[in-house]
Design a protein around this motif. Structure first.
Motif, PDB file in Angstrom:
ATOM      1  N   PRO A   1      -7.330  17.219  26.484  1.00 32.94           N
ATOM      2  CA  PRO A   1      -7.472  18.518  27.159  1.00 32.94           C
ATOM      3  C   PRO A   1      -7.067  18.439  28.619  1.00 32.94           C
ATOM      4  O   PRO A   1      -6.993  17.343  29.199  1.00 32.94           O
ATOM      5  CB  PRO A   1      -8.969  18.830  27.020  1.00 32.94           C
ATOM      6  CG  PRO A   1      -9.620  17.492  26.885  1.00 32.94           C
ATOM      7  CD  PRO A   1      -8.636  16.616  26.155  1.00 32.94           C
ATOM      8  N   VAL A   2      -6.791  19.599  29.190  1.00 35.30           N
ATOM      9  CA  VAL A   2      -6.491  19.688  30.623  1.00 35.30           C
ATOM     10  C   VAL A   2      -7.507  20.627  31.258  1.00 35.30           C
ATOM     11  O   VAL A   2      -8.095  21.482  30.581  1.00 35.30           O
ATOM     12  CB  VAL A   2      -5.047  20.188  30.869  1.00 35.30           C
ATOM     13  CG1 VAL A   2      -4.046  19.268  30.210  1.00 35.30           C
ATOM     14  CG2 VAL A   2      -4.862  21.615  30.381  1.00 35.30           C
ATOM     15  N   PRO A   3      -7.760  20.503  32.558  1.00 36.40           N
ATOM     16  CA  PRO A   3      -8.754  21.363  33.210  1.00 36.40           C
ATOM     17  C   PRO A   3      -8.311  22.830  33.203  1.00 36.40           C
ATOM     18  O   PRO A   3      -7.215  23.158  33.660  1.00 36.40           O
ATOM     19  CB  PRO A   3      -8.840  20.807  34.634  1.00 36.40           C
ATOM     20  CG  PRO A   3      -8.298  19.413  34.541  1.00 36.40           C
ATOM     21  CD  PRO A   3      -7.250  19.462  33.481  1.00 36.40           C
ATOM     22  N   MET A   4      -9.165  23.700  32.692  1.00 36.23           N
ATOM     23  CA  MET A   4      -8.820  25.123  32.653  1.00 36.23           C
ATOM     24  C   MET A   4      -8.661  25.688  34.064  1.00 36.23           C
ATOM     25  O   MET A   4      -7.846  26.590  34.278  1.00 36.23           O
ATOM     26  CB  MET A   4      -9.879  25.905  31.889  1.00 36.23           C
ATOM     27  CG  MET A   4      -9.825  25.723  30.390  1.00 36.23           C
ATOM     28  SD  MET A   4      -8.241  26.211  29.621  1.00 36.23           S
ATOM     29  CE  MET A   4      -8.249  27.982  29.895  1.00 36.23           C
ATOM     30  N   ALA A   5      -9.420  25.156  35.025  1.00 41.27           N
ATOM     31  CA  ALA A   5      -9.271  25.647  36.403  1.00 41.27           C
ATOM     32  C   ALA A   5      -7.857  25.392  36.909  1.00 41.27           C
ATOM     33  O   ALA A   5      -7.271  26.238  37.598  1.00 41.27           O
ATOM     34  CB  ALA A   5     -10.295  24.973  37.315  1.00 41.27           C
ATOM     35  N   GLU A   6      -7.283  24.238  36.563  1.00 41.98           N
ATOM     36  CA  GLU A   6      -5.908  23.934  36.979  1.00 41.98           C
ATOM     37  C   GLU A   6      -4.921  24.859  36.274  1.00 41.98           C
ATOM     38  O   GLU A   6      -3.922  25.292  36.864  1.00 41.98           O
ATOM     39  CB  GLU A   6      -5.570  22.478  36.678  1.00 41.98           C
ATOM     40  CG  GLU A   6      -6.246  21.478  37.601  1.00 41.98           C
ATOM     41  CD  GLU A   6      -5.755  20.052  37.368  1.00 41.98           C
ATOM     42  OE1 GLU A   6      -4.613  19.888  36.873  1.00 41.98           O
ATOM     43  OE2 GLU A   6      -6.504  19.122  37.664  1.00 41.98           O
ATOM     44  N   ALA A   7      -5.185  25.149  34.999  1.00 38.19           N
ATOM     45  CA  ALA A   7      -4.298  26.056  34.261  1.00 38.19           C
ATOM     46  C   ALA A   7      -4.325  27.452  34.879  1.00 38.19           C
ATOM     47  O   ALA A   7      -3.279  28.106  35.013  1.00 38.19           O
ATOM     48  CB  ALA A   7      -4.711  26.110  32.796  1.00 38.19           C
TER      49      ALA A   7
END
Length: 240
Positions: free
Chosen positions: A201-207
């Motif tokens: 997963p990747v950080p949603m805040a960064e997305a």
């Protein structure tokens, strides 16, 4: 693709980060903004960034015929099916999916609908590129694609020159519910996500931050962050 601003004085555009919100409430917020813009009470354009609990939505073309499970199954899973007036067919929203609703006066920005939709696709492509994912478009089908799998969807409505509904990019989305439908009415289409492609997963805040930056770049807009409370006060939305 970038769209130069074609007005002498560009309208303000507010970026509103919302927490995970029920689809019905998010639609009511969009409609309140839309009404405020159409009636002239709100000059600024607004871009909502949000995630939803699990839900299937139907487009103007319908889509129930592309639902592959029984209503009783969905009831056990706690997944609603909601008709909408956006373009397209059935699709799925859920946590980990980045949803963006631009409520933008296209005619005042002199944006054509086709180039606006293409711009939304470009914003998703560039956001995926933040993680070196080489996504692209498909001449036969709208949305964003990755090695033949669909990564993001677009479905909008225009009312009195103002857009609403928008885009959905699969970031860390649970893919299982897509198996319960023919996504967007397309048989045998496999959906994918940034997480599935990367293996983590990747950080949603960064997305969210990446999407804001690329929306601004693609459409030549300066996005000003406003809180939900500031927005609700401005549009007199008291149902929160």
């Amino acid at each position: 693709m970038e769209f130069e601003n074609r007005q002498n004085r560009p309208p303000a555009c507010w970026w509103i980060d919302l927490p995970e919100t029920e689809y019905g409430k998010a639609l009511n917020i969009q409609l309140a903004i839309l009404n405020a813009k159409i009636t002239g009470r709100l000059e600024a354009d607004v871009v909502l960034c949000i995630e939803h609990p699990r839900v299937f939505t139907l487009g103007r073309r319908g889509g129930r015929e592309n639902l592959c499970v029984r209503d009783s199954f969905l009831a056990r899973k706690g997944v609603a099916v909601i008709p909408t007036d956006r373009g397209g067919d059935i699709t799925y929203h859920g946590p980990g999916q980045l949803v963006v609703y631009p409520i933008i006066h296209l005619s005042r920005r002199r944006l054509k609908v086709v180039e606006f939709v293409s711009g939304l696709e470009q914003a998703m492509i560039r956001t995926a590129g933040r993680w070196r994912i080489d996504a692209g478009t498909d001449p036969a089908n709208r949305g964003v694609w990755l090695k033949g799998d669909k990564l993001g969807s677009v479905g909008i409505t225009i009312r009195r020159g103002v857009s609403f509904h928008g885009l959905a990019l699969n970031v860390n989305t649970d893919m299982e519910p897509f198996g319960w439908i023919n996504p967007c009415g397309l048989d045998q289409v496999r959906m994918t996500s940034i997480e599935r492609h990367l293996g983590h997963p990747v950080p949603m805040a960064e997305a969210r931050q990446a999407m804001a930056a690329h929306m601004a770049q693609v459409f030549g807009m300066t996005l000003t962050t406003r809180s939900a409370e500031q927005l609700y006060e401005e549009i007199e939305f008291w149902n929160y």
